[in-house]
Every structure is written in C-alpha cells, then in structure tokens.
Write a protein that holds these residues in place. Structure first.
Motif, PDB file in Angstrom:
ATOM      1  N   ASN A 120       0.798  -1.230   0.000  1.00 30.99           N
ATOM      2  CA  ASN A 120       0.000   0.000   0.000  1.00 30.99           C
ATOM      3  C   ASN A 120       0.824   1.271   0.000  1.00 30.99           C
ATOM      4  O   ASN A 120       0.352   2.310  -0.443  1.00 30.99           O
ATOM      5  N   SER A 121       2.044   1.204   0.551  1.00 32.88           N
ATOM      6  CA  SER A 121       2.784   2.443   0.774  1.00 32.88           C
ATOM      7  C   SER A 121       4.289   2.185   0.832  1.00 32.88           C
ATOM      8  O   SER A 121       4.735   1.045   0.950  1.00 32.88           O
ATOM      9  N   GLU A 122       5.029   3.274   0.792  1.00 30.77           N
ATOM     10  CA  GLU A 122       6.481   3.212   0.932  1.00 30.77           C
ATOM     11  C   GLU A 122       6.865   2.584   2.273  1.00 30.77           C
ATOM     12  O   GLU A 122       7.783   1.768   2.350  1.00 30.77           O
ATOM     13  N   SER A 123       6.158   2.942   3.328  1.00 27.87           N
ATOM     14  CA  SER A 123       6.499   2.394   4.647  1.00 27.87           C
ATOM     15  C   SER A 123       6.242   0.891   4.708  1.00 27.87           C
ATOM     16  O   SER A 123       7.026   0.148   5.303  1.00 27.87           O
ATOM     17  N   GLU A 124       5.175   0.407   4.087  1.00 28.32           N
ATOM     18  CA  GLU A 124       4.933  -1.037   4.038  1.00 28.32           C
ATOM     19  C   GLU A 124       5.993  -1.739   3.197  1.00 28.32           C
ATOM     20  O   GLU A 124       6.436  -2.837   3.541  1.00 28.32           O
ATOM     21  N   SER A 125       6.412  -1.105   2.107  1.00 26.58           N
ATOM     22  CA  SER A 125       7.465  -1.690   1.263  1.00 26.58           C
ATOM     23  C   SER A 125       8.756  -1.834   2.062  1.00 26.58           C
ATOM     24  O   SER A 125       9.423  -2.872   2.017  1.00 26.58           O
TER      25      SER A 125
END
Length: 143
Positions: free
Chosen positions: A40-45
């Motif tokens: 979903n997001s850069e932080s999840e990646s």
C-alpha cells in the motif's frame, strides 16, 4: 489466464500477512520464480524489505525496492507504485486493492491475516477476481 490464490491465516496461525509473505517468497524463489511484492505504501514496502533480511538466518533471499534495485539482478522486487516494472511471473499482493496490472502475472497470491479490515478488503478483492471470471483457489494456513 492468471492463477489467483488466496492464502488465509487461520486463527491458530502465528504472525501476520507480512510474515506469511516472507514464507511464500522464500518458497517461490527457491522454485526459481521472480516475485513482485505489491504494498500500500512506501512504509509497508520498507517493512517487508526489513522482514526479508531477517526471515531465515540460514539463507538469504535476494531482494530490493523496485526503484532502488537493478531488476535484472534482483529476483524479488518490492514496490507500491501503479506499475510493477517489467515483472510478470509471481505477484504477491499485500495492498488492500486489486492492482491494475495483476493480469499480466502468471500467478497472484492474495494474503489475508486476522485483522478485520484486511479480511473485509480481502473479501472485496475475492469478489472482484470472481466477477472477472478468474478461477480462485483458497488455502487456509494453520501453522
């Protein structure tokens, strides 16, 4: 046609969908597949990237972020953009929506954990695939 598999963590299963993703990535990579993890997001990646570094002490899974790694040398790529680079083998979807590019992959793995929001969004994705005519497989993971 793309094969779509839902992996659902049972009530007794440890961990969450990110830890399950590490297990599936490990198995698929050992079988010689290229894998794209969609979040979903850069932080999840970045979260899944860190988990892959520590998944198993006795082995290393070559991985990196899509826009920061050489895709020709990196068999496991992680991203959250509207595009998945040139990847087309195995897509592991950790995002809450069906990726627009999913149909170019040979296989799609949808991971569902015990979080009520994740389960609800997973049901929505299941209906989307079903309504488009995809054959769906469901696997319950109890350990």
């Amino acid at each position: 046609m793309t094969q779509v598999d839902f992996y659902i963590l049972g009530d007794a299963a440890p961990g969450d969908r990110f830890q399950l993703a590490c297990r599936i990535v490990d198995k698929a990579w050992q079988q010689g597949h290229r894998i794209y993890l969609h979040t979903n997001s850069e932080s999840e990646s970045r979260h899944i990237e860190k988990l892959l570094w520590t998944h198993r002490e006795e082995s290393f899974i070559p991985h990196g972020l899509l826009n920061e790694s050489d895709s020709k040398l990196t068999p496991v790529l992680i991203g959250n953009d509207a595009q998945a680079g040139e990847e087309h083998d195995v897509l592991i979807n950790l995002a809450t929506d069906v990726p627009t590019f999913f149909s170019r992959f040979s296989r799609v793995a949808e991971l569902i954990d015990k979080d009520p929001v994740i389960r609800t969004r997973g049901r929505e994705r299941y209906k989307t695939y079903r309504d488009r005519g995809y054959t769906l497989n469901t696997h319950t993971i109890d350990r």
